[in-house]
Write a protein that holds these residues in place. Structure first.
Motif, PDB file in Angstrom:
ATOM      1  N   VAL A  79       0.850  -1.186   0.000  1.00  0.00           N
ATOM      2  CA  VAL A  79       0.000   0.000   0.000  1.00  0.00           C
ATOM      3  C   VAL A  79       0.889   1.240   0.000  1.00  0.00           C
ATOM      4  N   GLU A  80       0.332   2.349  -0.443  1.00  0.00           N
ATOM      5  CA  GLU A  80       1.076   3.615  -0.426  1.00  0.00           C
ATOM      6  C   GLU A  80       1.112   4.212   0.970  1.00  0.00           C
ATOM      7  N   ASP A  81      -0.033   4.199   1.661  1.00  0.00           N
ATOM      8  CA  ASP A  81      -0.167   4.852   2.960  1.00  0.00           C
ATOM      9  C   ASP A  81      -0.490   3.802   4.025  1.00  0.00           C
ATOM     10  N   LEU A  82       0.519   3.414   4.794  1.00  0.00           N
ATOM     11  CA  LEU A  82       0.352   2.358   5.786  1.00  0.00           C
ATOM     12  C   LEU A  82      -0.615   2.767   6.902  1.00  0.00           C
ATOM     13  N   ASP A  83      -0.542   4.017   7.343  1.00  0.00           N
ATOM     14  CA  ASP A  83      -1.437   4.477   8.405  1.00  0.00           C
ATOM     15  C   ASP A  83      -2.894   4.452   7.953  1.00  0.00           C
ATOM     16  N   ASP A  84      -3.168   4.868   6.734  1.00  0.00           N
ATOM     17  CA  ASP A  84      -4.521   4.831   6.192  1.00  0.00           C
ATOM     18  C   ASP A  84      -5.015   3.390   6.091  1.00  0.00           C
ATOM     19  N   GLU A  86      -4.022   0.819   7.857  1.00  0.00           N
ATOM     20  CA  GLU A  86      -4.271   0.278   9.196  1.00  0.00           C
ATOM     21  C   GLU A  86      -5.570   0.831   9.777  1.00  0.00           C
ATOM     22  N   ASP A 101       9.406  -2.187  11.357  1.00  0.00           N
ATOM     23  CA  ASP A 101      10.010  -1.189  10.475  1.00  0.00           C
ATOM     24  C   ASP A 101      11.440  -1.630  10.207  1.00  0.00           C
ATOM     25  N   SER A 122       4.383  -1.017   3.328  1.00  0.00           N
ATOM     26  CA  SER A 122       4.582   0.192   2.533  1.00  0.00           C
ATOM     27  C   SER A 122       6.068   0.408   2.337  1.00  0.00           C
ATOM     28  N   ALA A 124       7.051   3.293   0.923  1.00  0.00           N
ATOM     29  CA  ALA A 124       7.139   4.740   0.745  1.00  0.00           C
ATOM     30  C   ALA A 124       8.091   5.352   1.743  1.00  0.00           C
TER      31      ALA A 124
END
Length: 124
Positions: A79-84, A86, A101, A122, A124
């Protein structure tokens, strides 16, 4: 070269497809009758997909896939945005774990529909 698809057996391919499309912004690429009187739903993007299959007979349980020959340990999704990602996974009611990480990226895991483990990463 790239991996086109992975075919996994699930109890209800339509239900699993709905969850995965919602979590990862995927679409249904195809669905219909499949081998042995079964049914399949293909979900993903234009380059790759998961084939979600159920046979036309009762499913059996073989135990922990981590200790089974040719067992499925997890499915990795970039995914591009790991926080999104999750946030979506948590909002859908799935607990995340094993946050890490390390090179080459950040990641977390969750047990999704049908008790299949997913790694979300991710770069990114």
């Amino acid at each position: 070269m790239h991996l086109e698809h992975v075919n996994i057996t699930v109890p209800d391919p339509k239900a699993t497809a709905k969850v995965l499309c919602g979590l990862f912004d995927w679409t249904v690429r195809w669905e219909g009758a499949a081998i042995n009187g079964g049914y399949s739903v293909h979900v993903g993007n234009k380059d790759s997909y998961l084939a979600l299959y159920t046979p036309g007979k009762k499913l059996i349980t073989n135990g922990d896939p981590h200790y089974s020959r040719a067992g499925l340990n997890h499915i990795g999704i970039v995914v591009e945005d790991l926080d999104d990602a999750e946030a979506k996974v948590s909002a859908a009611g799935y607990a995340t774990f094993n946050h890490a990480d390390y090179e080459p990226g950040k990641r977390f895991y969750f047990d999704g529909p049908d008790d299949i483990e997913y790694e979300v990463v991710s770069y990114a």
